[in-house]
Scaffold this motif. Structure first.
Motif, short mmCIF file in Angstrom:
data_model
loop_
_atom_site.label_atom_id
_atom_site.label_comp_id
_atom_site.label_asym_id
_atom_site.label_seq_id
_atom_site.Cartn_x
_atom_site.Cartn_y
_atom_site.Cartn_z
N ARG A 85 4.68 -31.71 -35.55
CA ARG A 85 4.74 -30.83 -36.72
C ARG A 85 4.40 -31.59 -37.99
O ARG A 85 3.73 -31.07 -38.88
CB ARG A 85 6.15 -30.22 -36.83
N LYS A 86 4.84 -32.84 -38.06
CA LYS A 86 4.57 -33.65 -39.26
C LYS A 86 3.10 -34.04 -39.33
O LYS A 86 2.45 -33.91 -40.36
CB LYS A 86 5.44 -34.92 -39.26
N ASN A 89 0.95 -31.26 -40.22
CA ASN A 89 1.52 -30.53 -41.37
C ASN A 89 1.71 -29.04 -41.06
O ASN A 89 1.26 -28.15 -41.78
CB ASN A 89 0.69 -30.73 -42.64
N TYR A 91 3.93 -26.68 -41.53
CA TYR A 91 5.12 -26.61 -42.38
C TYR A 91 5.98 -25.37 -42.13
O TYR A 91 7.13 -25.32 -42.54
CB TYR A 91 4.72 -26.70 -43.86
N ASN A 118 9.66 -26.75 -41.77
CA ASN A 118 9.44 -27.48 -40.53
C ASN A 118 9.18 -28.98 -40.70
O ASN A 118 8.90 -29.66 -39.72
CB ASN A 118 8.20 -26.84 -39.86
N THR A 119 9.19 -29.49 -41.92
CA THR A 119 8.71 -30.87 -42.09
C THR A 119 9.73 -31.83 -42.69
O THR A 119 9.52 -33.04 -42.67
CB THR A 119 7.47 -30.92 -43.01
N GLU A 120 10.83 -31.31 -43.27
CA GLU A 120 11.71 -32.27 -43.94
C GLU A 120 13.18 -32.00 -43.64
O GLU A 120 13.55 -31.81 -42.48
CB GLU A 120 11.41 -32.33 -45.44
N ASN A 223 15.10 -26.69 -42.76
CA ASN A 223 14.86 -27.04 -41.36
C ASN A 223 16.09 -26.93 -40.43
O ASN A 223 16.07 -26.22 -39.42
CB ASN A 223 14.29 -28.47 -41.35
#
Ligand code: NAI
Length: 333
Positions: A85-86, A89, A91, A118-120, A223
């Protein structure tokens, strides 16, 4: 013919991936699968559970269907899912939950869409032992990611004729991090005056979801809360075996079920392939193949409605292969 990356995962991943391949082939869907292995079995041969060939394949094809991959608890490699996902990206994590006819649950009018950042958040993986007896995890919330996910949620609401977006936080306690997320939601809401905007604390949401889930519509969450709440909403509509999902970014999209690799039933021909199949159906809609999506969805819904052949998680005793065959049979009627 369009090429789609299929990450067939580990645990129950390969079994449910095979089911989807068979159903897609029986429905004559015009796609070519590029199968990519990832996860625990790949580590031994390639030294990593997520080799660069997997990322390269998704980058080339732009779209992937992904079965679950195991993340060892407390040790070993970083989650393949988080990494994917990272790197791409992706997100926005989209998890729609709606009742299925024939699947009995305590509620009958649930129609909720969880939009999870979804990223942090705590998934940034910044953790350390401050001393022998003290562990620290850092929760990262940025304006950029929060505004982006809020905008995604409102756009989704507009495009899918939804009425309300609820921002879900614990801003009373996490005043800076969730406070920033909430500020961003409030700001973005001003651009969407036709969509009602509401706020709720995550603990209150959980209580109300198990009492009056019908009142909720689109939920937008950081998240970690999104991860937990989407399992809860999956439970409201028939469990993890029926919960679809998608990870969407500006350039790529990876469709995957909410559930994990289910090691307790892996290799036993017991897994329900519906969540991966529903994720595949969402993928077909995303690429514009509505007729294949409708054909397969009708066959799955018929199988669930009739309730003759169901997997164990749905109260039946059919195997993954029996259930798959029944869907294929229903494609023809
Ligand atoms: P899980 O979702 O794999 O299993 C929870 C329970 O639901 C188990 O009893 C399992 O048998 C059942 N279940 C799940 N999917 C099912 C299906 N399709 N049919 C029938 N029953 C099903 O959650 P768990 O046990 O917490 O995680 C196992 C592994 O999966 C962990 O390593 C976790 O990190 C990983 N995981 C991976 C995800 C992904 O690849 N996106 C998402 C969630 C977890």
């Amino acid at each position: 013919m369009r090429t789609i990356t299929l990450i067939n995962g580990d645990g129950i991943g390969p079994e449910i991936s095979n089911a989807v391949i068979q159903i897609a082939s029986a429905a004559n869907v015009n796609i070519n699968w590029e199968i990519q292995t990832a996860g625990s079995e790949v580590v031994e041969k390639e030294g990593t559970p997520l080799p660069s060939r997997v990322i390269d394949s998704v980058k080339k094809n732009k779209i992937a269907l992904k079965a679950p991959v195991t993340t060892p608890i407390g040790k070993g490699f970083r989650s393949v899912n988080v990494q994917l996902r990272k790197e791409l990206n992706l997100y926005a994590n989209l998890r729609p939950c709606k009742n299925f006819e024939g699947i009995k649950t305590p509620f009958s009018n649930v129609d909720i869409v969880v939009v999870r950042e979804n990223t942090e958040d705590l998934y940034a993986g910044i953790e350390r032992m401050a001393d022998e007896n003290t562990a620290e995890s850092i929760k990262i919330i940025t304006r950029e990611a929060s505004e982006k996910i809020a905008d995604f949620a409102f756009k989704y609401a507009v495009n899918n004729k939804r009425k309300t977006v609820w921002a879900v936080t614990k801003a009373n306690i996490c005043k800076f991090s969730d406070g920033l997320f909430l500020d961003c939601c409030r700001l973005i809401a001003q651009n969407y005056t036709n969509i009602e905007y509401k706020e709720i604390l995550v603990d209150n949401l959980c209580m109300q979801l198990v009492q009056n889930p019908e009142k909720f519509d689109v939920l937008v969450l950081p998240n970690l809360y999104g991860d937990i709440v989407s399992d809860l909403t999956a439970g409201l509509t028939g469990g993890l075996g029926l919960a679809r999902g998608a990870n969407i970014g500006d350039n790529y999209a990876v469709f995957e079920p909410v559930h994990g690799s289910a090691p307790d039933i892996a290799g036993k021909n017991k897994a329900n392939p519906s969540a991966l199949l529903l994720s595949f159906i969402e993928m077909l809609k995303y690429i514009g193949d509505y007729s294949s999506a409708e054909k397969i969805e009708n066959a799955l819904l018929k199988t669930l409605r009739e309730g003759k052949i169901l997997t164990c998680d749905l109260g039946g005793n059919a195997s993954t292969s029996d259930f798959t065959e029944e869907i294929i049979k229903n494609l023809k009627h």
